[in-house]
Design a protein around this motif. Structure first.
Motif, PDB file in Angstrom:
ATOM      1  N   CYS A  91     -49.318  -2.507  41.707  1.00  0.00           N
ATOM      2  CA  CYS A  91     -49.268  -2.709  40.256  1.00  0.00           C
ATOM      3  C   CYS A  91     -48.710  -1.437  39.613  1.00  0.00           C
ATOM      4  CB  CYS A  91     -50.667  -3.014  39.751  1.00  0.00           C
ATOM      5  SG  CYS A  91     -50.689  -3.808  38.150  1.00  0.00           S
ATOM      6  N   ALA A  92     -47.396  -1.395  39.430  1.00  0.00           N
ATOM      7  CA  ALA A  92     -46.767  -0.131  39.036  1.00  0.00           C
ATOM      8  C   ALA A  92     -45.697  -0.297  37.955  1.00  0.00           C
ATOM      9  CB  ALA A  92     -46.185   0.538  40.275  1.00  0.00           C
ATOM     10  N   PRO A  93     -46.023  -0.915  36.816  1.00  0.00           N
ATOM     11  CA  PRO A  93     -45.001  -1.135  35.786  1.00  0.00           C
ATOM     12  C   PRO A  93     -44.406   0.166  35.245  1.00  0.00           C
ATOM     13  CG  PRO A  93     -47.217  -1.647  34.939  1.00  0.00           C
ATOM     14  CD  PRO A  93     -47.336  -1.477  36.419  1.00  0.00           C
ATOM     15  N   ILE A  94     -45.241   1.198  35.115  1.00  0.00           N
ATOM     16  CA  ILE A  94     -44.743   2.483  34.593  1.00  0.00           C
ATOM     17  C   ILE A  94     -43.766   3.121  35.580  1.00  0.00           C
ATOM     18  CG2 ILE A  94     -45.450   4.856  34.015  1.00  0.00           C
ATOM     19  CD1 ILE A  94     -46.201   2.905  31.826  1.00  0.00           C
ATOM     20  N   VAL A  95     -44.109   3.036  36.856  1.00  0.00           N
ATOM     21  CA  VAL A  95     -43.244   3.635  37.876  1.00  0.00           C
ATOM     22  C   VAL A  95     -41.894   2.920  37.911  1.00  0.00           C
ATOM     23  CG1 VAL A  95     -43.022   4.214  40.329  1.00  0.00           C
ATOM     24  CG2 VAL A  95     -45.273   4.304  39.216  1.00  0.00           C
ATOM     25  N   HIS A  96     -41.908   1.586  37.821  1.00  0.00           N
ATOM     26  CA  HIS A  96     -40.644   0.832  37.797  1.00  0.00           C
ATOM     27  C   HIS A  96     -39.817   1.221  36.575  1.00  0.00           C
ATOM     28  CE1 HIS A  96     -42.081  -1.276  41.181  1.00  0.00           C
ATOM     29  NE2 HIS A  96     -42.922  -2.088  40.553  1.00  0.00           N
ATOM     30  N   ALA A  97     -40.471   1.338  35.428  1.00  0.00           N
ATOM     31  CA  ALA A  97     -39.749   1.713  34.205  1.00  0.00           C
ATOM     32  C   ALA A  97     -39.158   3.113  34.344  1.00  0.00           C
ATOM     33  CB  ALA A  97     -40.701   1.649  33.006  1.00  0.00           C
TER      34      ALA A  97
ATOM     35  N   ALA B 244     -43.436   9.562  37.493  1.00  0.00           N
ATOM     36  CA  ALA B 244     -44.369   8.463  37.767  1.00  0.00           C
ATOM     37  C   ALA B 244     -44.216   8.131  39.234  1.00  0.00           C
ATOM     38  CB  ALA B 244     -44.041   7.263  36.897  1.00  0.00           C
ATOM     39  N   VAL B 245     -45.321   7.928  39.907  1.00  0.00           N
ATOM     40  CA  VAL B 245     -45.260   7.719  41.352  1.00  0.00           C
ATOM     41  C   VAL B 245     -46.265   6.636  41.754  1.00  0.00           C
ATOM     42  CG1 VAL B 245     -46.816   9.674  41.750  1.00  0.00           C
ATOM     43  CG2 VAL B 245     -45.330   8.914  43.590  1.00  0.00           C
ATOM     44  N   ALA B 246     -45.828   5.771  42.654  1.00  0.00           N
ATOM     45  CA  ALA B 246     -46.705   4.708  43.152  1.00  0.00           C
ATOM     46  C   ALA B 246     -47.130   5.025  44.582  1.00  0.00           C
ATOM     47  CB  ALA B 246     -45.981   3.368  43.115  1.00  0.00           C
ATOM     48  N   VAL B 247     -48.405   4.789  44.879  1.00  0.00           N
ATOM     49  CA  VAL B 247     -48.902   5.057  46.233  1.00  0.00           C
ATOM     50  C   VAL B 247     -49.387   3.758  46.862  1.00  0.00           C
ATOM     51  CG1 VAL B 247     -49.561   7.411  45.609  1.00  0.00           C
ATOM     52  CG2 VAL B 247     -51.258   5.587  45.478  1.00  0.00           C
ATOM     53  N   CYS B 248     -49.329   3.703  48.187  1.00  0.00           N
ATOM     54  CA  CYS B 248     -49.751   2.480  48.865  1.00  0.00           C
ATOM     55  C   CYS B 248     -51.249   2.521  49.159  1.00  0.00           C
ATOM     56  CB  CYS B 248     -48.924   2.249  50.128  1.00  0.00           C
ATOM     57  SG  CYS B 248     -49.271   3.426  51.434  1.00  0.00           S
ATOM     58  N   GLU B 249     -51.812   1.359  49.414  1.00  0.00           N
ATOM     59  CA  GLU B 249     -53.262   1.234  49.624  1.00  0.00           C
ATOM     60  C   GLU B 249     -53.759   2.115  50.772  1.00  0.00           C
ATOM     61  OE1 GLU B 249     -55.467  -0.858  47.646  1.00  0.00           O
ATOM     62  OE2 GLU B 249     -53.648  -0.601  46.478  1.00  0.00           O
ATOM     63  N   GLU B 250     -53.040   2.116  51.879  1.00  0.00           N
ATOM     64  CA  GLU B 250     -53.464   2.879  53.054  1.00  0.00           C
ATOM     65  C   GLU B 250     -53.571   4.365  52.703  1.00  0.00           C
ATOM     66  OE1 GLU B 250     -50.946   0.678  52.983  1.00  0.00           O
ATOM     67  OE2 GLU B 250     -52.017  -0.928  54.016  1.00  0.00           O
TER      68      GLU B 250
END
Lengths: 404, 404
Positions: A278-284, A327-333
């Motif tokens: 769930c990363a709308p800010i990172v995509h933007a 802005a950075v997205a991280v994975c669950e693991e």
């Protein structure tokens, strides 16, 4: 010289600049953007002294001139703030960052940073004589507003996604709040809260539907500056769901610079951390957009920041661009692995979203976006023990007399 | 004049008066009684000023002269203290007590008062260069020592009864501690820890097996005095399991009087609260005994204080008698009802043992043992959200679009 308890002057829309009267309850702007609180900065520059603040009792209310509540008697307090700023040396060494620190908001009442916004928001609603509120929340904010609501005799109606952690549901139940689980994600909960507000006349205190939660969240930044002797770090990383803490941080930095309490020469780079789910800010951010495209919500261990859309998105992005942040997205693991590593290394059982921040910082260091010499502060917004299910593993059971 | 960081002078046995060297690790006295820490009070009376303390950063370490750690570099801190002292006016009105307050230790790292003892104990063990500890615990203390152990790179081995709450088990697991659940109650866990200590050479840090946990717990009393402008209340009520917080409170009061920081004319009555399921101190008090007869342990919602025997029993009873205090047992229904009532009234989601304290105070007020005019302080030693299972009830689930 007359000293006001609060120097709040009015509310304004950061999108269309319209102004609103702060002496009566307000929601969002007519243009649908969130309203922000403005203070009489000219008077504050003369009458507000950091030396006076520093000898006051340790709570967010030591900054009362820069908070919206007009009289002390309306303050609804559970003793929120000042939270610790802790060096995390072993983790810093592992990341190859010389000065890594953690602002630990887990030790607030309700066990989350959301106690700040609830304290400010509920106090202001008490001043306005509001009796019933409704709000949507992924978790901690709902619990926090319910608890502060109880303390002030304001009745809370809370809409939470059905996947919300047990801890926050029990905090709501214990506080006597009217909690409704919504068979959906935060978007559906927002909708339910909004419709219930219209139907029953309850004041909608969902994120960005009222202007004062951000003022409470802002105190993270005020405390941080004070704890660093009014020097700001190079990088501040913070989890972003709706984004109120992030926006509050940026607002705090701005106001501190305007007051002349911190040097404007070096503004900290603000890093927004989300999860890949769930990363709308990172995509933007990746697409250089100034607003975010709503994304579907997916379950994440960092459930608190599973927010696919937010009325404050443009403010989060503005804060990132203005501070040369990221802005950075991280994975669950990664976030789950970091949660255990940081607890083992530092003794701080952070929330999954706090752990996501660490995973994001590690990523940015690996990309050399963060430098070895940078002073980096990670914000942990809640305690890990509120979401025990993220820690897997079983424990051996000994019979009395068995050898260990 | 030379100012020491700590004025610790030696250890002594409160039963047989034997003295021990505090510069090397010690356990209990040869006579099996717990050892207590002694300070150079003559030097402190001259060199330790409350005015100096009051401007130090808000943590238990502002009282470092009266704590056992000799140098600042050995302090292992997660930012513990100062915890809020909150008026609870609605509950006070319900009990017909004019000045009822709550010292809320739930907002400590690990979510419990045990963070105080762990901070002091682990710091001292770091000074001694100890690498492995073992301890028995009903819950919060095990989690707290495991977390502080991780922060200082001391390995923790923790024995907990199999009924211990999920939260504390997960705190241990996340911190990487070697947790063993014991198929029994705290007595069996103590036995397992003691045997493992002998077998593996791990330092036994169970309650009263090492002298410094009490020094950490003592800071509840130091903070309380400071928060009341060095006036003590009429009554302080505290949950009692092993009794380290209670003994610490009494020790704090004593040292504050010796320093001349509080008036000795009016010592607060100390009230020990237990549950009917496990109340050895109450039975001893009712029978005017100076030591307690071990009782069987039974499950209570306030699991943390389900302790049928404790090496510190005689010290708890001594503190009660010396302060003209009392011991009171509350039933499960009462403590669970009070937990919900206080959360609804005050917004403070207390632990079941904290709620037991309120139920005990209510009982003593009904018996007119507590007077309407008394200033009464209840100690909440942990956060309710760590034991969510005590809050019963289910939550309605709405489908998107359903009417609320």
């Amino acid at each position: 010289m007359y000293q006001a308890y609060s120097y709040l002057s009015h509310l304004y829309c950061p999108k269309c600049s319209r102004e609103y009267d702060a002496s009566i309850p307000q929601h969002e702007c007519a243009c649908s953007a969130p309203l922000l609180a403005a203070y009489d900065m000219d008077a504050l520059k003369i009458q507000f002294r950091k030396e006076a603040v520093m000898v006051r009792p340790p709570s967010i209310w030591r900054y009362h001139e820069l908070l919206p509540v007009r009289t002390e008697k309306d303050i609804v307090s559970l003793g929120e703030g000042i939270t610790p700023l802790l060096p995390v040396k072993k983790t810093g060494k592992r990341y190859d960052i010389e000065d890594l620190q953690l602002k630990d908001d887990s030790v607030l009442p309700s066990g989350s940073a959301e106690a700040r916004g609830a304290a400010a928001g509920i106090s202001k609603l008490k001043e306005y004589n509001v009796h019933d509120i409704v709000l949507s929340a992924n978790g901690h904010a709902g619990a926090s507003w319910a608890l502060y609501g109880s303390r002030s005799s304001i009745s809370s109606h809370v809409a939470m996604p059905v996947e919300a952690p047990l801890s926050v549901r029990k905090e709501c139940a214990a506080s006597g709040a009217d909690l409704q689980l919504i068979n959906g994600f935060i978007r559906e909960a927002e909708d339910a809260a909004s419709r219930a507000s219209e139907r029953h006349g309850w004041f909608d205190a969902s994120p960005f539907k009222e202007p004062y939660r951000i003022e409470g969240q802002k105190t993270i930044g005020l405390e941080l500056a004070e704890q660093l002797q009014w020097n700001l770090p190079d990088v501040i990383a913070c989890p972003v769901g709706a984004g109120t803490s992030f926006i509050g941080l940026y607002k705090a930095i701005h106001e501190l610079i305007e007051l002349g309490w911190v040097r404007s020469a070096k503004i900290p780079k603000l890093v927004a951390v989300q999860t890949e789910n769930c990363a709308p800010i990172v995509h933007a951010f990746d697409n250089k957009r100034t607003d975010a495209v709503p994304t579907p919500e997916l379950y994440s261990a960092a459930f608190e920041i599973s927010t696919g859309t937010s009325a404050g998105d443009f403010l989060v992005l503005d804060a990132i661009y203005k501070t040369k942040g990221a802005a950075v997205a991280v994975c669950e693991e990664d976030l789950l692995a970091e949660q255990r590593l940081i607890t083992r290394e530092e003794g701080i059982f952070s929330s999954p979203e706090g752990a996501a921040v660490f995973a994001g910082v590690r990523q940015l260091r690996e990309e050399n976006w963060i430098q070895r010499e940078d002073r980096v502060v990670c914000i942990n917004t809640a305690m890990g023990v509120k979401t025990p299910e993220t820690i897997e593993g079983s424990t051996p059971i000994l019979a009395p007399g068995d050898d260990w």
